[in-house]
Scaffold this active site. Structure first.
Site, PDB file in Angstrom:
ATOM      1  N   ASP A  32      30.012 -10.084  29.580  1.00 17.25           N
ATOM      2  CA  ASP A  32      29.569  -9.106  30.466  1.00 17.25           C
ATOM      3  C   ASP A  32      29.892 -10.074  32.197  1.00 17.25           C
ATOM      4  O   ASP A  32      30.210  -9.051  33.005  1.00 17.25           O
ATOM      5  CB  ASP A  32      27.968  -9.852  29.822  1.00 17.25           C
ATOM      6  CG  ASP A  32      27.402  -9.260  29.597  1.00 17.25           C
ATOM      7  OD1 ASP A  32      28.146  -7.729  29.069  1.00 17.25           O
ATOM      8  OD2 ASP A  32      26.256  -9.745  29.004  1.00 17.25           O
ATOM      9  N   ASP A  49      17.175 -17.565  34.306  1.00 19.83           N
ATOM     10  CA  ASP A  49      18.429 -17.632  35.285  1.00 19.83           C
ATOM     11  C   ASP A  49      18.486 -16.875  36.331  1.00 19.83           C
ATOM     12  O   ASP A  49      18.979 -17.904  37.059  1.00 19.83           O
ATOM     13  CB  ASP A  49      19.254 -17.275  34.232  1.00 19.83           C
ATOM     14  CG  ASP A  49      20.043 -17.588  33.232  1.00 19.83           C
ATOM     15  OD1 ASP A  49      19.486 -19.185  33.103  1.00 19.83           O
ATOM     16  OD2 ASP A  49      20.477 -17.837  31.985  1.00 19.83           O
ATOM     17  N   ARG A  67      26.474  -2.974  31.576  1.00 21.40           N
ATOM     18  CA  ARG A  67      27.170  -3.754  32.538  1.00 21.40           C
ATOM     19  C   ARG A  67      27.975  -2.537  33.787  1.00 21.40           C
ATOM     20  O   ARG A  67      27.281  -3.464  35.074  1.00 21.40           O
ATOM     21  CB  ARG A  67      28.052  -4.402  32.240  1.00 21.40           C
ATOM     22  CG  ARG A  67      27.482  -5.306  30.974  1.00 21.40           C
ATOM     23  CD  ARG A  67      26.229  -6.742  31.589  1.00 21.40           C
ATOM     24  NE  ARG A  67      25.569  -7.420  31.001  1.00 21.40           N
ATOM     25  CZ  ARG A  67      24.340  -6.999  30.769  1.00 21.40           C
ATOM     26  NH1 ARG A  67      23.821  -6.084  31.031  1.00 21.40           N
ATOM     27  NH2 ARG A  67      23.495  -8.190  30.453  1.00 21.40           N
ATOM     28  N   SER A  97      18.843 -15.534  23.410  1.00 23.52           N
ATOM     29  CA  SER A  97      19.371 -14.527  24.388  1.00 23.52           C
ATOM     30  C   SER A  97      19.382 -13.335  23.913  1.00 23.52           C
ATOM     31  O   SER A  97      19.742 -12.671  23.030  1.00 23.52           O
ATOM     32  CB  SER A  97      20.762 -15.013  25.012  1.00 23.52           C
ATOM     33  OG  SER A  97      20.961 -14.008  25.790  1.00 23.52           O
TER      34      SER A  97
HETATM   35  N1  ARG Z   1      28.041  -9.074  22.987  1.00 21.47           N
HETATM   36  C1  ARG Z   1      27.557  -8.190  22.872  1.00 21.47           C
HETATM   37  C2  ARG Z   1      28.260  -7.756  24.342  1.00 21.47           C
HETATM   38  O1  ARG Z   1      29.352  -8.150  24.179  1.00 21.47           O
HETATM   39  C3  ARG Z   1      26.056  -8.273  23.269  1.00 21.47           C
HETATM   40  C4  ARG Z   1      26.162  -9.654  24.599  1.00 21.47           C
HETATM   41  C5  ARG Z   1      24.281  -9.600  25.402  1.00 21.47           C
HETATM   42  N2  ARG Z   1      25.025 -10.118  26.993  1.00 21.47           N
HETATM   43  C6  ARG Z   1      23.882 -10.844  27.152  1.00 21.47           C
HETATM   44  N3  ARG Z   1      23.496 -11.648  28.296  1.00 21.47           N
HETATM   45  N4  ARG Z   1      22.741 -11.391  26.374  1.00 21.47           N
HETATM   46  O2  ARG Z   1      28.468  -6.223  24.400  1.00 21.47           O
END
Ligand code: ARG
Length: 422
Positions: free
Chosen positions: A145, A35, A116, A197
């Site tokens: 995110d 990406d 993040r 992912s």
């Molecule tokens: N569900 C978790 C969260 O919202 C993990 C997210 C993982 N993020 C990703 N871009 N794969 O914090």
């Protein structure tokens, strides 16, 4: 260049989103994956803008940052900064999470949610330093995110704008791979089947996508890349002792360690014993309900150890009250509101309680389970002679107990009578 805004860019919705004509130099949060590599090219082409990359090391295992940097430079980045933020992550983000026993939705130790705001804060620093007007990230429009990153940028740097190409360009994986091939972007591994992912850092790893989206599908073995599957874990249990000082772990099995190393070692021990697998149904902040497979071995021993020690040193009133605040802390952080003042208000309370959270907790690890088996603390609100079934003498008068029961139950007894009319 106002006409650029007509060339296939969606109109912006939020004030902090960049109009195409405002984009001249972009700070791209770059992971080296498909990406963000496609983004790196696409931004240069579509916005006619320069791109500076930032890659943040939060302790995700198995990254080669030289390779990532070279890739960015070959794809035309002006520069690619690699920042090792592990110490700051551990000290300023994971330690407060431990003090708050932070689990969202009953099981998610928030590793991505904690990472993040730090990544976005560093993006702001590096954008300012490199004269960028815009920050670009690779989040989709369906996840949490994007909320965490954009809320951080909009809070800390109102002068900067953001773009989220993956959210707006509407390329699927196939199209991204085609774009990559066309533009000489190396595509790692086979392009045949979509991978899980993945997101990971020092505090844990998440997998999403593929069969995980089918709730009736039990986990396939290949999803576990960090934690040994419990059925393959050793026959012999292992005990581990975690020492805390003011709520923060400082030693493992008597050996004093810096927090980053301590977390890494705790992760290794727990992972070996199959500890830290979480199959989680989760309510995202953007409304979706999803399933995540988490591997969080360090959190799976440090959080229960901390919570147990905290309970030992707290009074009944503190112990009744704090979980409500813990819960709220986890929700705020999950929801991307790291910079919300309520979070630091709550931290002040967490710190006050954790002043007493000093001592050592022993756990037994065995085939997927971690169980607290020993506790010691100079601050324990505990007196073995009082708690004992043996006679404890003058400090606790058993003859006072009936009087206590009479008064303590008074209102409940009155209400019962009223409802049962006698
Ligand atoms: N569900 C978790 C969260 O919202 C993990 C997210 C993982 N993020 C990703 N871009 N794969 O914090």
């Amino acid at each position: 260049m106002a006409e650029r805004s007509q060339q296939g860019f969606p109109p912006r919705t939020a004030s902090y989103e960049a109009d195409p004509e405002q984009v001249h130099r972009v700070l791209l949060l770059y992971s080296g994956g498909l990406d963000t590599s496609v983004m790196l090219k696409w931004i240069q082409d579509s916005y006619d803008a320069e791109v500076v990359c930032l890659t943040v090391n939060l302790g995700q295992p198995g990254e080669d940052y030289e390779v990532i940097r070279d890739k960015a430079l070959r794809l035309g980045a002006l520069d690619c900064h690699v920042v090792d933020a592990r110490e700051e992550f551990a000290r300023e983000y994971i330690a407060p999470a431990i003090k708050a026993n932070a689990l969202y939705g009953g099981g998610y130790p928030l590793f991505t949610a904690l990472g993040r705001p730090l990544i976005a804060k560093l993006a702001v620093d590096y954008a300012r330093r490199s004269g960028a007007d815009t920050i670009a990230h690779g989040c989709t429009g369906k996840g949490n995110d994007q909320v965490r990153i954009e809320a951080t940028v909009a809070t800390l740097a109102p002068e900067l704008r953001t773009i989220a190409p993956v959210r707006s360009w509407q390329m699927g994986r196939e199209e991204e791979i085609a774009y990559a091939r066309e533009h000489g972007i190396p595509v790692k591994g086979g392009a045949e089947s979509a991978p899980y992912s993945i997101d990971d850092n020092l505090w844990g790893r998440s997998s999403e996508g593929r069969w995980i989206e089918d709730l009736a599908h039990a986990p396939e073995d290949d999803v576990f890349q960090l934690v040994t599957r419990p059925e393959l874990a050793p026959e012999e249990p292992e005990n581990v002792e975690v020492e805390f000082e003011r709520g923060v772990p400082i030693a493992l099995d008597g050996e004093r360690l810096g927090l980053v190393e301590l977390i890494e070692r705790a992760a290794q021990i727990a992972a070996r014993h199959g500890v830290g697998i979480i199959d989680h149904i989760e309510d995202r902040i953007v409304g979706l309900k999803v399933r995540d497979i988490y591997e969080a071995p360090a959190a799976a021993i440090l959080l229960p150890a901390h919570q147990d020690l905290e309970r030992l040193v707290g009074t009944i009133h503190q112990n009744q009250f704090k979980p409500q605040l813990d819960h709220h802390w986890a929700y705020l952080v999950y929801a991307g509101l790291w910079w919300e003042p309520l979070r630091s208000d709550l931290d002040a309370y967490m710190d006050a309680v954790n002043e007493q959270v000093t001592g050592t907790i022993g756990l037994k690890l065995y085939r997927g389970g971690a169980r607290v088996i020993t506790r010691s603390s100079p601050n324990a609100v505990y007196d073995a002679s009082l708690a004992s079934f043996e006679q404890s003498g003058g400090l606790f008068s058993q003859t006072a107990s009936p009087g206590f029961i009479e008064l303590f139950s008074l209102q409940s007894r009155m209400a019962w009578r009223l409802r049962n009319r006698y």
